[in-house]
Enzyme design. Structure first.
Site, mmCIF file in Angstrom:
data_model
loop_
_atom_site.group_PDB
_atom_site.id
_atom_site.type_symbol
_atom_site.label_atom_id
_atom_site.label_comp_id
_atom_site.label_asym_id
_atom_site.label_seq_id
_atom_site.Cartn_x
_atom_site.Cartn_y
_atom_site.Cartn_z
ATOM 1 N N GLU A 87 10.136 0.970 10.251
ATOM 2 C CA GLU A 87 11.125 2.051 10.083
ATOM 3 C C GLU A 87 10.381 3.332 10.372
ATOM 4 O OE1 GLU A 87 14.167 1.655 9.368
ATOM 5 O OE2 GLU A 87 14.288 -0.087 8.045
ATOM 6 N N GLY A 110 7.182 4.929 8.075
ATOM 7 C CA GLY A 110 6.360 6.131 8.254
ATOM 8 C C GLY A 110 6.585 6.692 9.639
ATOM 9 N N SER A 111 5.561 7.299 10.190
ATOM 10 C CA SER A 111 5.743 7.993 11.468
ATOM 11 C C SER A 111 5.712 7.021 12.646
ATOM 12 C CB SER A 111 4.658 9.055 11.645
ATOM 13 O OG SER A 111 3.398 8.431 11.685
ATOM 14 N N THR A 112 6.353 7.432 13.729
ATOM 15 C CA THR A 112 6.398 6.606 14.935
ATOM 16 C C THR A 112 4.979 6.418 15.498
ATOM 17 O OG1 THR A 112 8.643 7.324 15.391
ATOM 18 C CG2 THR A 112 7.412 6.461 17.259
ATOM 19 N N GLU A 136 10.650 15.799 15.477
ATOM 20 C CA GLU A 136 10.962 15.694 14.053
ATOM 21 C C GLU A 136 10.076 16.642 13.256
ATOM 22 O OE1 GLU A 136 9.712 12.068 12.037
ATOM 23 O OE2 GLU A 136 11.669 11.978 11.058
ATOM 24 N N LYS A 159 0.844 -1.208 0.000
ATOM 25 C CA LYS A 159 0.000 0.000 0.000
ATOM 26 C C LYS A 159 0.871 1.247 0.000
ATOM 27 C CE LYS A 159 -1.866 2.646 3.014
ATOM 28 N NZ LYS A 159 -1.732 3.919 2.259
ATOM 29 N N CYS A 202 13.888 10.299 6.696
ATOM 30 C CA CYS A 202 13.760 9.855 8.094
ATOM 31 C C CYS A 202 15.104 9.928 8.804
ATOM 32 C CB CYS A 202 13.157 8.471 8.169
ATOM 33 S SG CYS A 202 13.943 7.315 7.078
HETATM 34 P P1 NAD Z 1 2.163 8.138 8.263
HETATM 35 O O1 NAD Z 1 2.887 7.289 9.224
HETATM 36 O O2 NAD Z 1 0.834 8.632 8.632
HETATM 37 O O3 NAD Z 1 1.973 7.346 6.872
HETATM 38 C C1 NAD Z 1 2.854 6.380 6.364
HETATM 39 C C2 NAD Z 1 2.042 5.255 5.749
HETATM 40 O O4 NAD Z 1 1.225 4.670 6.747
HETATM 41 C C3 NAD Z 1 1.089 5.682 4.635
HETATM 42 O O5 NAD Z 1 1.055 4.690 3.637
HETATM 43 C C4 NAD Z 1 -0.232 5.767 5.340
HETATM 44 O O6 NAD Z 1 -1.334 5.595 4.486
HETATM 45 C C5 NAD Z 1 -0.132 4.633 6.316
HETATM 46 N N1 NAD Z 1 -1.011 4.768 7.472
HETATM 47 C C6 NAD Z 1 -1.412 5.905 8.091
HETATM 48 N N2 NAD Z 1 -2.245 5.619 9.106
HETATM 49 C C7 NAD Z 1 -2.375 4.273 9.144
HETATM 50 C C8 NAD Z 1 -3.119 3.378 9.961
HETATM 51 N N3 NAD Z 1 -3.895 3.800 10.956
HETATM 52 N N4 NAD Z 1 -3.003 2.061 9.721
HETATM 53 C C9 NAD Z 1 -2.221 1.606 8.741
HETATM 54 N N5 NAD Z 1 -1.517 2.398 7.906
HETATM 55 C C10 NAD Z 1 -1.588 3.728 8.112
HETATM 56 O O7 NAD Z 1 3.110 9.288 7.846
HETATM 57 P P2 NAD Z 1 2.641 10.765 7.401
HETATM 58 O O8 NAD Z 1 1.686 11.301 8.396
HETATM 59 O O9 NAD Z 1 2.262 10.762 5.987
HETATM 60 O O10 NAD Z 1 3.995 11.519 7.522
HETATM 61 C C11 NAD Z 1 4.221 12.323 8.622
HETATM 62 C C12 NAD Z 1 5.408 11.877 9.405
HETATM 63 O O11 NAD Z 1 5.803 10.528 9.102
HETATM 64 C C13 NAD Z 1 6.645 12.671 9.101
HETATM 65 O O12 NAD Z 1 6.679 13.862 9.784
HETATM 66 C C14 NAD Z 1 7.727 11.706 9.525
HETATM 67 O O13 NAD Z 1 7.891 11.747 10.905
HETATM 68 C C15 NAD Z 1 7.189 10.369 9.219
HETATM 69 N N6 NAD Z 1 7.702 9.784 7.988
HETATM 70 C C16 NAD Z 1 8.742 8.959 8.097
HETATM 71 C C17 NAD Z 1 9.241 8.383 6.964
HETATM 72 C C18 NAD Z 1 10.372 7.448 7.013
HETATM 73 O O14 NAD Z 1 10.971 7.192 5.975
HETATM 74 N N7 NAD Z 1 10.704 6.867 8.161
HETATM 75 C C19 NAD Z 1 8.677 8.670 5.728
HETATM 76 C C20 NAD Z 1 7.587 9.527 5.659
HETATM 77 C C21 NAD Z 1 7.093 10.056 6.808
#
Ligand code: NAD
Length: 502
Positions: free
Chosen positions: A266, A244-246, A402, A191, A300
């Site tokens: 990650e 994605g985000s923590t 961050e 996804k 990240c």
């Molecule tokens: P996010 O964590 O919300 O999204 C990342 C992925 O997770 C997306 O595909 C999203 O659709 C999915 N997702 C979101 N909510 C979900 C849920 N409840 N269940 C399952 N999947 C879910 O990230 P964001 O809000 O788009 O980005 C914001 C923050 O994320 C940034 O400020 C940064 O801290 C972090 N980030 C980290 C990386 C990395 O490479 N580690 C990359 C992008 C963003």
């Protein structure tokens, strides 16, 4: 053209057929609810097109396809060498379509075209190629115990893998996850992030062209709270790999616990870059700039906390500002001179703006930038000036949180032990960098920093052959390198009794 694709033209004149459906079983299908996601060009804030968004029911269909493919002899019994050939073909097709994929990435994400073409696409193709070489080298051990027992291990696929990826490096994040998963013989439901749905759909057609059997790779766009959550909590998914985000990672961990899924995560970081008095200052400035300003600061592992020793602090700050002025050219991402394009979304752009206010209210010194950049097109894009705060101390939010943008904070330290203590004063532990010409200090500090990666005299020069991942709240498990295979195979131990009597 089917109703599940559109013809698009980019600002650089490139024309391509953009798939817009859900990719399940090597076919394009509509979302069961008709729900769609609009993909916005961050340079203009205008819609590029919209794509189908998966419902929980669509996720279930994709998982069933992946399960059937896992048990189908066309994939299950395919020798590793043949799996490797399919992957190698995919890597070649990615290279053949480099300009189109890079164009889509730049339209959708906003990163400079030169970066998409030369960096992201190289990494995407090379990661798949690197793991293609492992496909026939996934094997176990023979373990000596006693004459009465013959024991060996085999490495088996984990099974159906759900992969949830972010928007900052859409294609290379997909490659980081697809490469080891396919090399180990798993099947996948991937996804992408809702902010950048397009390039991976184009990649899906290349997966078919490479010859992968139906259902081995399924790609479904969708909202995190709907499709992402359905995947993370699906009872027939064996593994979830997430970047994605923590905050989201914590949520995913909970959802994935329902059937005790294998997980790799990650997440975020606030990575320190430490510059000692004896460092090569020019080198430190160049890498410190790349470490936070590359990819619009949306990395990240961005070394967003710069810690500089007292004696060279003022000199470093001046040289860092000069480097930004000379190199960080903000502009149209299709202009070859551009170093920094727009932030990915309005939300990210507003997030940076809000942290400028935080920095000011915390009485840090705004030393550079701090404002939106309106000099591109009609000024509606999500461009932000590269921003630097100095005199930042560990108690400040801008030191701890961050931002995920071109936003550096610079702090001062006196002694080596202070630097280590300040570097580790974080809930995160992803990347880190140390600048010194003292060999023993470099290794001593590298050992003491709590992080998954330490760069000595560079920053953020990650490599697909080297493990990548974090400690503390920056993640669980490793991607890339040989270590990346561990996350996608399960060791089975086989005990053979050699005695004819008990
Ligand atoms: P996010 O964590 O919300 O999204 C990342 C992925 O997770 C997306 O595909 C999203 O659709 C999915 N997702 C979101 N909510 C979900 C849920 N409840 N269940 C399952 N999947 C879910 O990230 P964001 O809000 O788009 O980005 C914001 C923050 O994320 C940034 O400020 C940064 O801290 C972090 N980030 C980290 C990386 C990395 O490479 N580690 C990359 C992008 C963003």
């Amino acid at each position: 053209m089917s109703s599940l694709s559109v013809q698009l033209t980019a600002p650089n004149g490139r024309v391509w057929t953009q798939p817009t459906g859900l990719f399940i079983n090597n076919q394009w299908v509509k979302s069961s609810t008709g729900d769609k996601i609009a993909s916005i060009n961050p340079s203009t804030a205008r819609e590029i097109t919209s794509v189908h968004a998966a419902s929980a029911q669509d996720v279930d269909t994709a998982v069933k396809a992946a399960r059937a493919a896992l048990n189908d002899p066309s994939w299950r019994d395919l020798p590793g060498t043949e799996r490797g050939k399919l992957m190698n073909k995919l890597a070649q097709l990615i290279e053949d379509n480099r300009e189109t994929l890079a164009t889509i990435e730049t339209c959708d994400n906003g990163k400079p075209y030169t970066v998409s073409r030369d960096d992201d696409l190289t990494e995407t193709a090379e990661t798949i190629r690197y793991y293609s070489g492992y496909a026939d080298k996934i094997f176990g051990q023979v373990i000596g115990t006693t004459p009465d027992k013959f024991a060996y291990t085999v490495r088996e696929p984990v099974g159906v893998c759900g992969q949830i990826i972010p928007w900052n490096f859409p294609l290379s994040m997909a490659a980081w996850k697809l490469g080891p998963a396919l090399a180990c013989g798993n099947t996948v439901v991937l996804k992408p992030a809702e902010q950048t749905p397009l390039s991976i759909l184009f990649l899906a057609n290349l997966i078919v062209e490479a010859g992968f059997p139906p259902g081995v790779v399924n790609i479904i766009n969708g909202h995190g709270s709907v499709a992402g959550a359905a995947l993370a909590s699906h009872m027939d998914v064996d593994k979830i790999a997430f970047t994605g985000s923590t905050a989201t990672a914590k949520h995913i961990m909970k959802m994935a616990s329902n059937n005790l899924k294998n997980i790799t995560l990650e997440t975020g970081g606030k990575s320190p870059l430490v510059v000692f008095n004896d460092a090569d200052l020019d080198l430190a400035v160049e890498w410190a700039h790349i470490g936070i300003m590359y990819n619009q600061g949306q990395i990240c592992t961005a070394t967003s906390r710069i810690l500089v020793q007292d004696e060279i602090y003022d000199k470093f700050v001046e040289a860092f500002k000069k480097q930004i002025k000379n190199v960080s050219i903000v502009g149209d991402p299709f202009d070859e001179k551009t170093f920094q394009g727009p932030q990915v979304t309005q939300a990210q752009y507003e997030r940076i703006m809000s942290y400028v206010d935080v920095g000011k209210s915390e009485k840090a010194t705004l030393a550079y930038g701090g404002k939106p950049f309106k000099g591109v097109g009609d000024g509606k894009g999500f461009f932000f000036e590269p921003t630097v705060f100095t005199d930042v101390t560990p108690n400040m939010r801008i030191y701890q949180e961050e931002v995920f943008g071109p936003f550096a904070v610079i702090s001062r330290f006196k002694k080596e032990e202070d630097a280590v203590q300040m570097a580790n004063d974080s809930t995160y532990g992803l990347g880190s960098a140390v600048f010194t010409t003292n060999l023993t200090r470099a290794h001593r500090v590298a050992k003491q920093i709590q992080a998954g990666m330490v760069w000595i005299n560079s920053s953020n020069d990650s490599d697909w052959r080297i493990p990548f991942g974090g400690v503390k709240q920056s993640g669980i498990g490793r991607e890339l390198g040989e270590a990346g295979l561990d996350a996608y195979s399960a060791v089975k131990a086989i005990h053979v009794n050699m005695k004819s009597k008990l």
